[in-house]
Design an enzyme around this catalytic site. Sequence first.
Site, PDB file in Angstrom:
ATOM      1  N   LYS A  54       4.425   0.813   9.561  1.00  0.00           N
ATOM      2  CA  LYS A  54       4.565   2.050   8.792  1.00  0.00           C
ATOM      3  C   LYS A  54       4.038   3.240   9.572  1.00  0.00           C
ATOM      4  O   LYS A  54       4.584   4.331   9.490  1.00  0.00           O
ATOM      5  CB  LYS A  54       3.820   1.922   7.461  1.00  0.00           C
ATOM      6  CG  LYS A  54       4.676   1.323   6.370  1.00  0.00           C
ATOM      7  CD  LYS A  54       3.961   1.341   5.042  1.00  0.00           C
ATOM      8  CE  LYS A  54       3.125   0.103   4.870  1.00  0.00           C
ATOM      9  NZ  LYS A  54       2.414   0.030   3.612  1.00  0.00           N
TER      10      LYS A  54
ATOM     11  N   GLU B  91       0.875  -1.168   0.000  1.00  0.00           N
ATOM     12  CA  GLU B  91       0.000   0.000   0.000  1.00  0.00           C
ATOM     13  C   GLU B  91       0.916   1.223   0.000  1.00  0.00           C
ATOM     14  O   GLU B  91       1.790   1.350   0.864  1.00  0.00           O
ATOM     15  CB  GLU B  91      -0.883   0.013   1.259  1.00  0.00           C
ATOM     16  CG  GLU B  91      -1.845   1.164   1.207  1.00  0.00           C
ATOM     17  CD  GLU B  91      -2.757   1.262   2.421  1.00  0.00           C
ATOM     18  OE1 GLU B  91      -2.793   0.343   3.245  1.00  0.00           O
ATOM     19  OE2 GLU B  91      -3.424   2.304   2.518  1.00  0.00           O
TER      20      GLU B  91
ATOM     21  N   ARG C  46       4.942 -12.874   9.746  1.00  0.00           N
ATOM     22  CA  ARG C  46       5.662 -11.661   9.382  1.00  0.00           C
ATOM     23  C   ARG C  46       7.020 -11.620  10.068  1.00  0.00           C
ATOM     24  O   ARG C  46       7.248 -12.266  11.077  1.00  0.00           O
ATOM     25  CB  ARG C  46       4.865 -10.384   9.628  1.00  0.00           C
ATOM     26  CG  ARG C  46       4.140 -10.270  10.922  1.00  0.00           C
ATOM     27  CD  ARG C  46       3.144  -9.107  10.919  1.00  0.00           C
ATOM     28  NE  ARG C  46       3.734  -7.814  10.637  1.00  0.00           N
ATOM     29  CZ  ARG C  46       3.242  -6.956   9.741  1.00  0.00           C
ATOM     30  NH1 ARG C  46       2.163  -7.258   9.064  1.00  0.00           N
ATOM     31  NH2 ARG C  46       3.808  -5.797   9.554  1.00  0.00           N
TER      32      ARG C  46
END
Length: 555
Positions: A271, A35, A261
Amino acid sequence: MSEETSKPLNFIERIVKEDLESGKVTSVRTRFPPEPNGYLHIGHAKSIWLNFGLAQKFGGKCNLRMDDTNPEKEDEEYVESIKADVQWLGYQWDGEVHYASDYFDQLYDWAVYLIKAGKAFVCDLTADEMRAYRGTLTEAGKESPFRTRSVEENLELFTQMRDGAFPDGSRTLRVKIDMASSNINLRDPVIYRIKRATHHQTGDKWCIYPSYDYAHGQSDAIEGISHSVCTLEFEVHRPLYEWFIDNIPVPAQPHQYEFSRLNINYTVTSKRKLKQLVDEKHVDGWNDPRMPTVSGLRRRGFTPKAINDFCEMAGVTKVEGVVDLGMLEFAIREDLNNISPRAMCVLRPLKVTLTNYPDDQVETMTAPVHPQNEAMGTRAMPFCREILIDQDDFREEANKQYKRLVLGKRVRLRNSYVIEADEAVKDADGTIIEVRARVIEDTVGKDPADGVKAKGVIHWVSARDNVDCEVRLYDRLFSDPAPDAGGKNFLEFMNPHSLEILNGCKGEIGLAQATLDDRYQFEREGYFVLDSKYSTTEKPVFNRVIGLKDTWEKK
Ligand code: ATP
Ligand code: MG
Protein backbone atom coordinates in the site's frame (compact mmCIF):
# COMPACT_ATOMS: atom_id res chain seq x y z
CA MET A 1 -20.12 -28.38 3.10
CA SER A 2 -22.69 -26.74 0.93
CA GLU A 3 -20.98 -26.51 -2.44
CA GLU A 4 -18.11 -27.50 -4.66
CA THR A 5 -17.45 -30.68 -2.73
CA SER A 6 -15.53 -32.09 -5.65
CA LYS A 7 -12.67 -29.60 -5.44
CA PRO A 8 -9.73 -30.59 -3.24
CA LEU A 9 -9.60 -28.54 -0.05
CA ASN A 10 -6.71 -26.18 0.58
CA PHE A 11 -4.82 -26.59 3.83
CA ILE A 12 -6.83 -23.97 5.73
CA GLU A 13 -10.11 -25.48 4.55
CA ARG A 14 -8.87 -28.85 5.79
CA ILE A 15 -8.10 -27.36 9.22
CA VAL A 16 -11.56 -25.82 9.43
CA LYS A 17 -13.22 -29.05 8.35
CA GLU A 18 -11.28 -31.06 10.94
CA ASP A 19 -12.04 -28.52 13.67
CA LEU A 20 -15.75 -28.82 12.92
CA GLU A 21 -15.63 -32.60 12.78
CA SER A 22 -13.66 -32.92 16.02
CA GLY A 23 -15.93 -30.46 17.80
CA LYS A 24 -13.05 -28.04 18.46
CA VAL A 25 -15.35 -25.39 17.05
CA THR A 26 -19.10 -25.60 16.59
CA SER A 27 -19.38 -22.88 13.97
CA VAL A 28 -17.10 -20.90 11.70
CA ARG A 29 -16.56 -17.18 11.96
CA THR A 30 -13.77 -15.50 10.03
CA ARG A 31 -12.93 -11.86 9.46
CA PHE A 32 -11.24 -9.72 6.87
CA PRO A 33 -9.25 -7.08 8.80
CA PRO A 34 -7.92 -4.31 6.55
CA GLU A 35 -6.18 -1.27 7.91
CA PRO A 36 -7.98 1.72 6.31
CA ASN A 37 -4.74 3.37 5.18
CA GLY A 38 -5.10 2.81 1.45
CA TYR A 39 -7.21 1.15 -1.22
CA LEU A 40 -7.45 -2.61 -1.40
CA HIS A 41 -5.23 -4.42 -3.89
CA ILE A 42 -5.20 -7.83 -5.51
CA GLY A 43 -3.41 -9.30 -2.47
CA HIS A 44 -6.31 -8.19 -0.28
CA ALA A 45 -8.69 -9.72 -2.82
CA LYS A 46 -7.00 -13.03 -2.05
CA SER A 47 -7.54 -12.58 1.68
CA ILE A 48 -11.18 -11.57 1.04
CA TRP A 49 -11.74 -14.57 -1.20
CA LEU A 50 -10.21 -16.85 1.43
CA ASN A 51 -11.95 -15.46 4.53
CA PHE A 52 -15.40 -14.92 3.00
CA GLY A 53 -15.01 -18.15 1.04
CA LEU A 54 -14.31 -20.16 4.21
CA ALA A 55 -17.44 -18.79 5.83
CA GLN A 56 -19.53 -19.58 2.73
CA LYS A 57 -18.15 -23.07 2.37
CA PHE A 58 -18.70 -24.08 5.96
CA GLY A 59 -21.99 -22.33 6.63
CA GLY A 60 -20.34 -19.68 8.79
CA LYS A 61 -20.10 -15.91 8.89
CA CYS A 62 -17.38 -13.45 7.97
CA ASN A 63 -16.88 -10.06 9.61
CA LEU A 64 -15.41 -6.98 8.05
CA ARG A 65 -13.24 -5.24 10.62
CA MET A 66 -11.30 -2.05 10.07
CA ASP A 67 -8.03 -2.55 11.89
CA ASP A 68 -7.82 1.10 12.83
CA THR A 69 -5.18 1.48 15.52
CA ASN A 70 -2.99 3.89 13.56
CA PRO A 71 -5.10 7.05 13.09
CA GLU A 72 -2.42 9.19 11.46
CA LYS A 73 -2.33 7.10 8.28
CA GLU A 74 -6.00 6.27 8.16
CA ASP A 75 -8.94 7.99 6.56
CA GLU A 76 -12.69 7.66 6.12
CA GLU A 77 -12.18 7.70 2.33
CA TYR A 78 -10.31 4.40 2.65
CA VAL A 79 -13.03 2.93 4.88
CA GLU A 80 -15.64 3.69 2.22
CA SER A 81 -13.51 2.34 -0.63
CA ILE A 82 -12.85 -0.89 1.28
CA LYS A 83 -16.57 -1.48 1.86
CA ALA A 84 -17.35 -0.82 -1.82
CA ASP A 85 -14.56 -3.13 -3.01
CA VAL A 86 -15.57 -6.04 -0.76
CA GLN A 87 -19.16 -5.79 -1.97
CA TRP A 88 -18.13 -5.47 -5.58
CA LEU A 89 -16.10 -8.66 -5.22
CA GLY A 90 -19.40 -10.31 -4.34
CA TYR A 91 -19.23 -10.60 -0.57
CA GLN A 92 -21.35 -9.34 2.29
CA TRP A 93 -20.03 -9.15 5.82
CA ASP A 94 -22.11 -10.28 8.74
CA GLY A 95 -23.92 -7.45 10.53
CA GLU A 96 -22.38 -4.02 10.83
CA VAL A 97 -18.85 -3.14 9.82
CA HIS A 98 -16.67 -3.56 12.90
CA TYR A 99 -13.78 -1.37 13.93
CA ALA A 100 -10.93 -2.24 16.27
CA SER A 101 -11.66 1.24 17.65
CA ASP A 102 -15.09 -0.03 18.79
CA TYR A 103 -13.09 -1.95 21.39
CA PHE A 104 -10.79 0.81 22.64
CA ASP A 105 -12.62 1.00 26.00
CA GLN A 106 -12.47 -2.76 26.49
CA LEU A 107 -8.82 -2.88 25.40
CA TYR A 108 -8.03 -0.13 27.89
CA ASP A 109 -9.77 -2.05 30.67
CA TRP A 110 -7.82 -5.19 29.81
CA ALA A 111 -4.59 -3.22 29.88
CA VAL A 112 -5.52 -2.15 33.41
CA TYR A 113 -6.24 -5.80 34.17
CA LEU A 114 -2.74 -6.75 32.97
CA ILE A 115 -1.21 -4.00 35.14
CA LYS A 116 -3.12 -5.21 38.17
CA ALA A 117 -1.95 -8.75 37.48
CA GLY A 118 1.63 -7.45 37.52
CA LYS A 119 1.98 -8.26 33.81
CA ALA A 120 2.23 -4.77 32.35
CA PHE A 121 4.25 -1.68 33.20
CA VAL A 122 4.67 1.90 32.11
CA CYS A 123 8.09 2.35 30.54
CA ASP A 124 9.93 5.68 30.19
CA LEU A 125 12.65 4.49 27.81
CA THR A 126 12.93 6.55 24.64
CA ALA A 127 12.50 4.82 21.31
CA ASP A 128 16.28 4.68 20.82
CA GLU A 129 16.88 3.30 24.28
CA MET A 130 14.21 0.72 23.79
CA ARG A 131 15.86 -0.43 20.58
CA ALA A 132 19.18 -0.77 22.37
CA TYR A 133 17.58 -2.74 25.22
CA ARG A 134 15.74 -5.04 22.85
CA GLY A 135 18.84 -7.01 21.84
CA THR A 136 19.24 -8.79 18.52
CA LEU A 137 18.38 -12.10 16.91
CA THR A 138 21.48 -13.62 18.49
CA GLU A 139 21.69 -11.64 21.74
CA ALA A 140 19.16 -11.51 24.55
CA GLY A 141 17.64 -8.15 25.41
CA LYS A 142 17.96 -6.26 28.71
CA GLU A 143 15.10 -5.59 31.06
CA SER A 144 13.87 -2.03 31.24
CA PRO A 145 14.77 -0.27 34.51
CA PHE A 146 11.05 0.63 34.79
CA ARG A 147 9.91 -3.00 34.71
CA THR A 148 9.82 -3.21 38.49
CA ARG A 149 7.47 -0.29 39.05
CA SER A 150 4.73 -1.05 41.53
CA VAL A 151 1.22 -1.85 40.38
CA GLU A 152 -0.02 1.37 42.02
CA GLU A 153 2.53 3.53 40.25
CA ASN A 154 1.78 1.82 36.93
CA LEU A 155 -1.96 2.34 37.38
CA GLU A 156 -1.44 5.99 38.22
CA LEU A 157 0.92 6.60 35.28
CA PHE A 158 -1.25 4.73 32.79
CA THR A 159 -4.28 6.79 33.85
CA GLN A 160 -2.23 9.93 33.37
CA MET A 161 -1.07 8.70 29.96
CA ARG A 162 -4.71 8.34 28.96
CA ASP A 163 -5.57 11.75 30.39
CA GLY A 164 -2.95 13.50 28.32
CA ALA A 165 -0.46 14.32 31.07
CA PHE A 166 2.60 13.37 29.01
CA PRO A 167 3.97 14.35 25.63
CA ASP A 168 3.68 12.08 22.59
CA GLY A 169 6.13 9.22 22.59
CA SER A 170 7.42 9.93 26.10
CA ARG A 171 6.03 6.78 27.71
CA THR A 172 4.61 3.43 26.66
CA LEU A 173 2.74 0.59 28.28
CA ARG A 174 4.54 -2.72 27.84
CA VAL A 175 3.74 -6.29 28.81
CA LYS A 176 6.23 -8.31 30.84
CA ILE A 177 7.01 -11.49 28.97
CA ASP A 178 10.65 -12.42 28.45
CA MET A 179 13.53 -10.15 27.40
CA ALA A 180 15.62 -13.29 26.72
CA SER A 181 13.11 -14.92 24.41
CA SER A 182 14.50 -16.06 21.09
CA ASN A 183 11.37 -14.49 19.60
CA ILE A 184 11.91 -10.73 19.64
CA ASN A 185 8.14 -10.18 19.57
CA LEU A 186 7.98 -11.56 23.12
CA ARG A 187 10.61 -9.16 24.52
CA ASP A 188 8.24 -7.03 26.58
CA PRO A 189 6.33 -5.65 23.57
CA VAL A 190 4.69 -2.22 23.67
CA ILE A 191 0.89 -2.36 23.80
CA TYR A 192 0.08 1.36 24.16
CA ARG A 193 1.77 4.47 22.88
CA ILE A 194 0.96 8.15 23.33
CA LYS A 195 -0.07 9.84 20.10
CA ARG A 196 -2.17 12.95 19.82
CA ALA A 197 -3.96 12.20 16.58
CA THR A 198 -7.58 12.71 15.66
CA HIS A 199 -9.06 9.33 14.88
CA HIS A 200 -11.53 8.95 12.00
CA GLN A 201 -13.94 7.03 14.29
CA THR A 202 -13.20 8.15 17.85
CA GLY A 203 -12.18 11.74 17.15
CA ASP A 204 -10.09 13.20 20.00
CA LYS A 205 -11.33 10.85 22.69
CA TRP A 206 -7.99 9.08 22.92
CA CYS A 207 -4.39 10.21 22.99
CA ILE A 208 -3.11 6.70 23.60
CA TYR A 209 -3.55 3.97 21.01
CA PRO A 210 -3.16 0.20 21.30
CA SER A 211 -0.59 -1.63 19.18
CA TYR A 212 -1.72 -3.81 16.31
CA ASP A 213 -0.57 -6.99 18.08
CA TYR A 214 -2.47 -6.15 21.23
CA ALA A 215 -5.66 -5.03 19.49
CA HIS A 216 -5.88 -7.74 16.89
CA GLY A 217 -6.28 -10.96 18.85
CA GLN A 218 -8.51 -9.34 21.46
CA SER A 219 -10.75 -7.98 18.70
CA ASP A 220 -10.91 -11.52 17.26
CA ALA A 221 -11.90 -12.82 20.71
CA ILE A 222 -14.59 -10.16 21.20
CA GLU A 223 -16.10 -11.00 17.82
CA GLY A 224 -15.93 -14.74 18.43
CA ILE A 225 -13.66 -15.40 15.47
CA SER A 226 -13.00 -19.14 15.19
CA HIS A 227 -10.21 -18.99 12.63
CA SER A 228 -8.08 -15.87 12.42
CA VAL A 229 -6.41 -16.18 9.04
CA CYS A 230 -3.49 -13.93 8.17
CA THR A 231 -0.35 -13.87 6.09
CA LEU A 232 2.92 -15.58 6.89
CA GLU A 233 4.76 -12.55 8.25
CA PHE A 234 2.53 -12.83 11.34
CA GLU A 235 3.66 -16.39 12.09
CA VAL A 236 6.34 -15.08 14.47
CA HIS A 237 3.68 -12.94 16.16
CA ARG A 238 1.50 -15.96 16.93
CA PRO A 239 3.11 -16.72 20.33
CA LEU A 240 2.29 -13.15 21.34
CA TYR A 241 -1.25 -13.48 19.96
CA GLU A 242 -1.62 -16.57 22.16
CA TRP A 243 0.01 -14.95 25.18
CA PHE A 244 -2.63 -12.23 25.21
CA ILE A 245 -5.47 -14.72 24.78
CA ASP A 246 -4.08 -16.81 27.67
CA ASN A 247 -3.42 -13.87 30.01
CA ILE A 248 -6.54 -11.77 29.50
CA PRO A 249 -10.08 -12.85 30.45
CA VAL A 250 -11.27 -12.75 26.84
CA PRO A 251 -14.69 -14.20 25.97
CA ALA A 252 -13.40 -16.71 23.36
CA GLN A 253 -10.23 -18.50 22.29
CA PRO A 254 -9.51 -17.69 18.66
CA HIS A 255 -6.61 -19.32 16.82
CA GLN A 256 -4.39 -17.76 14.22
CA TYR A 257 -3.45 -19.53 10.96
CA GLU A 258 -1.04 -18.19 8.39
CA PHE A 259 -0.77 -18.59 4.61
CA SER A 260 1.73 -17.09 2.20
CA ARG A 261 0.85 -13.72 0.73
CA LEU A 262 0.04 -13.31 -2.90
CA ASN A 263 2.93 -11.84 -4.87
CA ILE A 264 2.58 -11.21 -8.60
CA ASN A 265 5.38 -10.45 -11.01
CA TYR A 266 5.47 -7.10 -12.87
CA THR A 267 3.42 -5.72 -9.96
CA VAL A 268 3.90 -3.99 -6.62
CA THR A 269 1.40 -4.82 -3.88
CA SER A 270 2.47 -2.68 -1.00
CA LYS A 271 0.00 0.00 0.00
CA ARG A 272 2.85 2.34 0.76
CA LYS A 273 4.24 2.03 -2.77
CA LEU A 274 0.82 2.19 -4.39
CA LYS A 275 0.12 5.34 -2.38
CA GLN A 276 3.40 6.80 -3.60
CA LEU A 277 2.40 6.12 -7.22
CA VAL A 278 -0.85 8.01 -6.53
CA ASP A 279 0.60 10.85 -4.44
CA GLU A 280 3.40 11.55 -6.91
CA LYS A 281 0.92 11.34 -9.80
CA HIS A 282 2.72 8.58 -11.66
CA VAL A 283 -0.77 7.17 -12.19
CA ASP A 284 -4.27 8.62 -12.49
CA GLY A 285 -5.39 7.91 -8.92
CA TRP A 286 -5.94 4.73 -6.92
CA ASN A 287 -8.30 3.44 -9.59
CA ASP A 288 -6.00 4.02 -12.54
CA PRO A 289 -6.79 1.04 -14.80
CA ARG A 290 -3.13 -0.03 -14.64
CA MET A 291 -3.10 -0.26 -10.85
CA PRO A 292 -3.33 -3.67 -9.13
CA THR A 293 -5.95 -2.20 -6.80
CA VAL A 294 -9.45 -3.67 -6.73
CA SER A 295 -10.81 -0.29 -7.86
CA GLY A 296 -8.23 -0.11 -10.67
CA LEU A 297 -9.08 -3.60 -11.86
CA ARG A 298 -12.76 -2.69 -11.72
CA ARG A 299 -12.26 0.44 -13.82
CA ARG A 300 -10.08 -1.56 -16.20
CA GLY A 301 -13.02 -3.91 -16.78
CA PHE A 302 -12.05 -6.95 -14.74
CA THR A 303 -14.95 -8.99 -13.39
CA PRO A 304 -15.29 -10.13 -9.77
CA LYS A 305 -15.49 -13.69 -11.11
CA ALA A 306 -12.13 -13.41 -12.87
CA ILE A 307 -10.47 -12.05 -9.72
CA ASN A 308 -11.97 -14.74 -7.48
CA ASP A 309 -11.11 -17.46 -10.02
CA PHE A 310 -7.55 -16.17 -10.11
CA CYS A 311 -7.29 -16.28 -6.29
CA GLU A 312 -8.45 -19.87 -6.39
CA MET A 313 -6.00 -20.78 -9.16
CA ALA A 314 -3.12 -19.19 -7.27
CA GLY A 315 -3.86 -21.54 -4.36
CA VAL A 316 -3.40 -21.34 -0.59
CA THR A 317 -0.09 -22.58 0.79
CA LYS A 318 2.63 -21.68 3.22
CA VAL A 319 5.23 -21.49 0.47
CA GLU A 320 6.44 -18.01 -0.51
CA GLY A 321 6.25 -17.65 -4.26
CA VAL A 322 5.54 -15.30 -7.12
CA VAL A 323 2.53 -15.84 -9.33
CA ASP A 324 2.78 -14.95 -13.01
CA LEU A 325 0.69 -11.93 -13.97
CA GLY A 326 -0.26 -13.99 -17.02
CA MET A 327 -2.45 -16.09 -14.71
CA LEU A 328 -4.58 -13.08 -13.80
CA GLU A 329 -4.75 -12.12 -17.47
CA PHE A 330 -5.76 -15.69 -18.34
CA ALA A 331 -8.58 -15.56 -15.76
CA ILE A 332 -10.10 -12.39 -17.20
CA ARG A 333 -9.76 -13.60 -20.79
CA GLU A 334 -11.56 -16.84 -19.91
CA ASP A 335 -14.44 -15.07 -18.26
CA LEU A 336 -14.82 -12.39 -20.91
CA ASN A 337 -14.60 -14.85 -23.78
CA ASN A 338 -17.70 -16.54 -22.37
CA ILE A 339 -19.80 -13.50 -21.56
CA SER A 340 -18.77 -10.65 -23.87
CA PRO A 341 -20.92 -9.52 -26.77
CA ARG A 342 -18.88 -9.09 -29.93
CA ALA A 343 -18.50 -5.80 -31.75
CA MET A 344 -16.30 -4.33 -34.44
CA CYS A 345 -14.25 -1.23 -33.77
CA VAL A 346 -11.57 0.20 -36.02
CA LEU A 347 -8.82 1.65 -33.86
CA ARG A 348 -6.71 3.33 -36.57
CA PRO A 349 -9.12 3.96 -39.44
CA LEU A 350 -8.26 3.86 -43.12
CA LYS A 351 -11.03 4.68 -45.59
CA VAL A 352 -11.94 2.15 -48.25
CA THR A 353 -14.16 3.26 -51.15
CA LEU A 354 -15.97 0.43 -52.86
CA THR A 355 -16.08 1.81 -56.39
CA ASN A 356 -18.64 -0.63 -57.76
CA TYR A 357 -21.09 -0.16 -54.89
CA PRO A 358 -23.92 2.36 -55.50
CA ASP A 359 -23.47 5.57 -53.53
CA ASP A 360 -27.07 5.63 -52.31
CA GLN A 361 -27.31 1.98 -51.31
CA VAL A 362 -27.22 0.77 -47.69
CA GLU A 363 -27.46 -2.90 -46.74
CA THR A 364 -27.90 -4.26 -43.26
CA MET A 365 -25.41 -6.95 -42.35
CA THR A 366 -26.24 -9.20 -39.42
CA ALA A 367 -23.91 -11.07 -37.13
CA PRO A 368 -24.25 -13.11 -33.97
CA VAL A 369 -23.74 -11.20 -30.72
CA HIS A 370 -21.73 -14.21 -29.49
CA PRO A 371 -20.56 -16.93 -31.88
CA GLN A 372 -20.98 -19.73 -29.31
CA ASN A 373 -24.15 -18.46 -27.68
CA GLU A 374 -27.11 -18.10 -29.99
CA ALA A 375 -29.34 -17.00 -27.15
CA MET A 376 -27.50 -13.67 -27.11
CA GLY A 377 -29.12 -12.87 -30.47
CA THR A 378 -27.87 -10.97 -33.49
CA ARG A 379 -26.71 -7.46 -34.25
CA ALA A 380 -27.18 -5.29 -37.30
CA MET A 381 -24.55 -3.18 -39.10
CA PRO A 382 -25.10 -0.82 -42.00
CA PHE A 383 -22.89 -1.41 -45.03
CA CYS A 384 -22.31 1.19 -47.73
CA ARG A 385 -19.90 2.41 -50.40
CA GLU A 386 -17.48 3.93 -47.87
CA ILE A 387 -16.13 1.82 -45.05
CA LEU A 388 -13.22 1.99 -42.64
CA ILE A 389 -10.67 -0.71 -41.96
CA ASP A 390 -7.61 -0.68 -39.73
CA GLN A 391 -4.46 0.84 -41.22
CA ASP A 392 -2.58 -2.34 -40.30
CA ASP A 393 -4.98 -4.40 -42.36
CA PHE A 394 -3.85 -3.00 -45.72
CA ARG A 395 -0.53 -3.22 -47.56
CA GLU A 396 0.41 -2.45 -51.10
CA GLU A 397 2.53 -5.59 -51.22
CA ALA A 398 2.96 -8.43 -48.82
CA ASN A 399 4.13 -12.01 -48.55
CA LYS A 400 1.84 -15.00 -48.09
CA GLN A 401 1.82 -14.78 -44.31
CA TYR A 402 -0.06 -11.50 -44.49
CA LYS A 403 -3.68 -12.60 -44.76
CA ARG A 404 -5.30 -9.18 -44.94
CA LEU A 405 -5.99 -6.73 -47.75
CA VAL A 406 -3.25 -6.33 -50.37
CA LEU A 407 -3.36 -4.50 -53.72
CA GLY A 408 -4.75 -6.83 -56.37
CA LYS A 409 -5.84 -9.37 -53.72
CA ARG A 410 -9.01 -10.28 -51.90
CA VAL A 411 -10.03 -10.27 -48.27
CA ARG A 412 -13.30 -10.98 -46.54
CA LEU A 413 -14.92 -8.21 -44.53
CA ARG A 414 -16.16 -9.92 -41.40
CA ASN A 415 -19.91 -10.66 -41.59
CA SER A 416 -20.01 -9.05 -45.05
CA TYR A 417 -18.63 -9.18 -48.59
CA VAL A 418 -15.34 -10.26 -50.04
CA ILE A 419 -13.57 -7.24 -51.55
CA GLU A 420 -10.56 -6.80 -53.83
CA ALA A 421 -8.18 -3.84 -53.63
CA ASP A 422 -7.36 -1.87 -56.78
CA GLU A 423 -5.54 1.29 -55.78
CA ALA A 424 -3.87 3.02 -52.84
CA VAL A 425 -4.47 6.81 -52.76
CA LYS A 426 -1.65 8.77 -51.08
CA ASP A 427 -1.15 12.29 -49.82
CA ALA A 428 1.82 14.51 -50.70
CA ASP A 429 3.99 12.74 -48.06
CA GLY A 430 3.27 9.34 -49.52
CA THR A 431 0.99 8.29 -46.66
CA ILE A 432 -1.87 6.07 -47.75
CA ILE A 433 -5.10 7.95 -47.09
CA GLU A 434 -7.60 5.81 -48.94
CA VAL A 435 -7.92 2.47 -50.62
CA ARG A 436 -10.11 1.99 -53.66
CA ALA A 437 -11.53 -1.47 -53.90
CA ARG A 438 -14.40 -3.49 -55.37
CA VAL A 439 -17.07 -5.63 -53.79
CA ILE A 440 -17.16 -9.15 -55.25
CA GLU A 441 -20.83 -9.74 -55.91
CA ASP A 442 -22.93 -12.27 -54.05
CA THR A 443 -20.28 -13.10 -51.45
CA VAL A 444 -22.11 -12.37 -48.18
CA GLY A 445 -21.88 -15.74 -46.43
CA LYS A 446 -20.60 -17.35 -49.66
CA ASP A 447 -17.30 -17.79 -51.44
CA PRO A 448 -16.85 -15.96 -54.76
CA ALA A 449 -18.38 -17.76 -57.74
CA ASP A 450 -15.12 -17.47 -59.73
CA GLY A 451 -13.34 -19.72 -57.21
CA VAL A 452 -10.79 -17.06 -56.12
CA LYS A 453 -11.20 -17.21 -52.35
CA ALA A 454 -10.27 -14.56 -49.84
CA LYS A 455 -7.22 -15.52 -47.74
CA GLY A 456 -8.22 -13.75 -44.56
CA VAL A 457 -10.94 -11.90 -42.69
CA ILE A 458 -10.70 -8.32 -41.41
CA HIS A 459 -13.06 -6.14 -39.40
CA TRP A 460 -14.62 -2.90 -40.65
CA VAL A 461 -17.26 -0.30 -39.91
CA SER A 462 -19.35 1.96 -42.10
CA ALA A 463 -17.57 5.27 -42.69
CA ARG A 464 -20.93 7.06 -42.60
CA ASP A 465 -22.67 5.48 -39.68
CA ASN A 466 -20.54 4.61 -36.69
CA VAL A 467 -19.65 5.60 -33.11
CA ASP A 468 -16.71 7.93 -32.74
CA CYS A 469 -14.73 6.99 -29.65
CA GLU A 470 -11.47 7.16 -27.80
CA VAL A 471 -9.69 3.92 -26.99
CA ARG A 472 -7.13 3.46 -24.23
CA LEU A 473 -4.69 0.60 -24.61
CA TYR A 474 -2.94 -0.56 -21.46
CA ASP A 475 0.16 -2.56 -20.93
CA ARG A 476 1.86 -3.70 -17.72
CA LEU A 477 2.72 -0.83 -15.40
CA PHE A 478 6.23 -2.17 -14.82
CA SER A 479 8.62 -3.57 -17.37
CA ASP A 480 10.66 -5.51 -14.81
CA PRO A 481 9.32 -8.79 -13.41
CA ALA A 482 10.37 -7.82 -9.89
CA PRO A 483 10.24 -4.01 -9.80
CA ASP A 484 10.71 -3.70 -6.04
CA ALA A 485 12.87 -6.72 -5.28
CA GLY A 486 16.04 -6.39 -3.25
CA GLY A 487 15.71 -2.70 -2.46
CA LYS A 488 15.30 -1.67 -6.10
CA ASN A 489 13.51 1.62 -6.70
CA PHE A 490 10.33 0.46 -8.39
CA LEU A 491 9.77 3.90 -9.96
CA GLU A 492 12.77 3.30 -12.22
CA PHE A 493 11.04 0.30 -13.78
CA MET A 494 7.80 1.89 -14.82
CA ASN A 495 6.85 0.90 -18.36
CA PRO A 496 6.75 4.13 -20.42
CA HIS A 497 4.35 2.43 -22.86
CA SER A 498 1.80 1.31 -20.30
CA LEU A 499 -0.86 3.69 -21.64
CA GLU A 500 -1.58 4.53 -25.27
CA ILE A 501 -4.52 6.81 -26.07
CA LEU A 502 -6.09 6.52 -29.52
CA ASN A 503 -8.53 9.12 -30.76
CA GLY A 504 -10.89 8.99 -33.71
CA CYS A 505 -11.56 5.28 -33.33
CA LYS A 506 -14.79 4.15 -34.99
CA GLY A 507 -17.03 1.50 -33.57
CA GLU A 508 -20.11 -0.21 -34.95
CA ILE A 509 -23.37 1.60 -34.20
CA GLY A 510 -24.52 -0.81 -31.49
CA LEU A 511 -21.74 0.52 -29.25
CA ALA A 512 -23.75 3.71 -28.79
CA GLN A 513 -25.87 1.66 -26.35
CA ALA A 514 -22.89 0.49 -24.27
CA THR A 515 -23.18 0.94 -20.51
CA LEU A 516 -20.48 0.80 -17.85
CA ASP A 517 -21.45 -2.80 -17.08
CA ASP A 518 -20.94 -4.07 -20.63
CA ARG A 519 -17.66 -5.60 -21.63
CA TYR A 520 -17.26 -6.21 -25.35
CA GLN A 521 -14.95 -8.24 -27.42
CA PHE A 522 -13.85 -5.92 -30.20
CA GLU A 523 -13.19 -8.57 -32.80
CA ARG A 524 -9.48 -9.16 -33.44
CA GLU A 525 -8.55 -6.45 -30.87
CA GLY A 526 -9.38 -7.66 -27.38
CA TYR A 527 -11.88 -6.97 -24.62
CA PHE A 528 -13.10 -3.45 -23.89
CA VAL A 529 -15.24 -1.60 -21.37
CA LEU A 530 -16.33 2.04 -21.07
CA ASP A 531 -14.07 4.03 -18.78
CA SER A 532 -16.05 5.12 -15.72
CA LYS A 533 -14.01 8.30 -15.28
CA TYR A 534 -13.62 9.82 -18.74
CA SER A 535 -16.40 8.36 -20.85
CA THR A 536 -19.33 10.65 -21.71
CA THR A 537 -22.42 10.18 -23.84
CA GLU A 538 -20.97 12.51 -26.47
CA LYS A 539 -17.57 10.87 -26.42
CA PRO A 540 -17.35 7.25 -25.34
CA VAL A 541 -13.95 6.23 -24.00
CA PHE A 542 -13.17 2.53 -24.04
CA ASN A 543 -10.50 0.83 -21.94
CA ARG A 544 -8.88 -2.28 -23.28
CA VAL A 545 -9.28 -4.79 -20.46
CA ILE A 546 -6.91 -7.26 -22.07
CA GLY A 547 -5.82 -8.33 -25.54
CA LEU A 548 -7.09 -11.54 -27.11
CA LYS A 549 -3.81 -13.39 -26.73
CA ASP A 550 -0.91 -13.33 -24.37
CA THR A 551 1.59 -11.30 -26.39
CA TRP A 552 3.86 -10.22 -23.53
CA GLU A 553 6.14 -13.27 -23.43
CA LYS A 554 6.84 -12.88 -27.13
CA LYS A 555 8.06 -9.28 -26.90
P1 ATP B 1 0.40 -3.57 2.91
O1 ATP B 1 1.65 -4.23 3.41
O2 ATP B 1 0.26 -3.44 1.45
O3 ATP B 1 0.06 -2.29 3.63
P2 ATP B 1 -1.13 -5.02 4.78
O4 ATP B 1 -1.00 -6.48 4.91
O5 ATP B 1 -0.49 -4.23 5.84
O6 ATP B 1 -0.75 -4.60 3.32
P3 ATP B 1 -3.80 -4.81 5.71
O7 ATP B 1 -4.81 -3.80 5.43
O8 ATP B 1 -3.31 -4.95 7.08
O9 ATP B 1 -2.63 -4.55 4.71
O10 ATP B 1 -4.30 -6.22 5.17
C1 ATP B 1 -5.57 -6.75 5.47
C2 ATP B 1 -5.53 -8.23 5.31
O11 ATP B 1 -5.15 -8.57 3.98
C3 ATP B 1 -4.51 -8.86 6.24
O12 ATP B 1 -5.07 -10.01 6.83
C4 ATP B 1 -3.37 -9.20 5.33
O13 ATP B 1 -2.68 -10.33 5.80
C5 ATP B 1 -4.08 -9.47 4.00
N1 ATP B 1 -3.18 -9.23 2.89
C6 ATP B 1 -2.51 -8.09 2.61
N2 ATP B 1 -1.73 -8.24 1.53
C7 ATP B 1 -1.90 -9.51 1.11
C8 ATP B 1 -1.36 -10.29 0.04
N3 ATP B 1 -0.48 -9.78 -0.81
N4 ATP B 1 -1.77 -11.57 -0.08
C9 ATP B 1 -2.66 -12.09 0.76
N5 ATP B 1 -3.22 -11.42 1.79
C10 ATP B 1 -2.85 -10.14 1.97
MG1 MG C 1 -1.31 -5.10 7.90
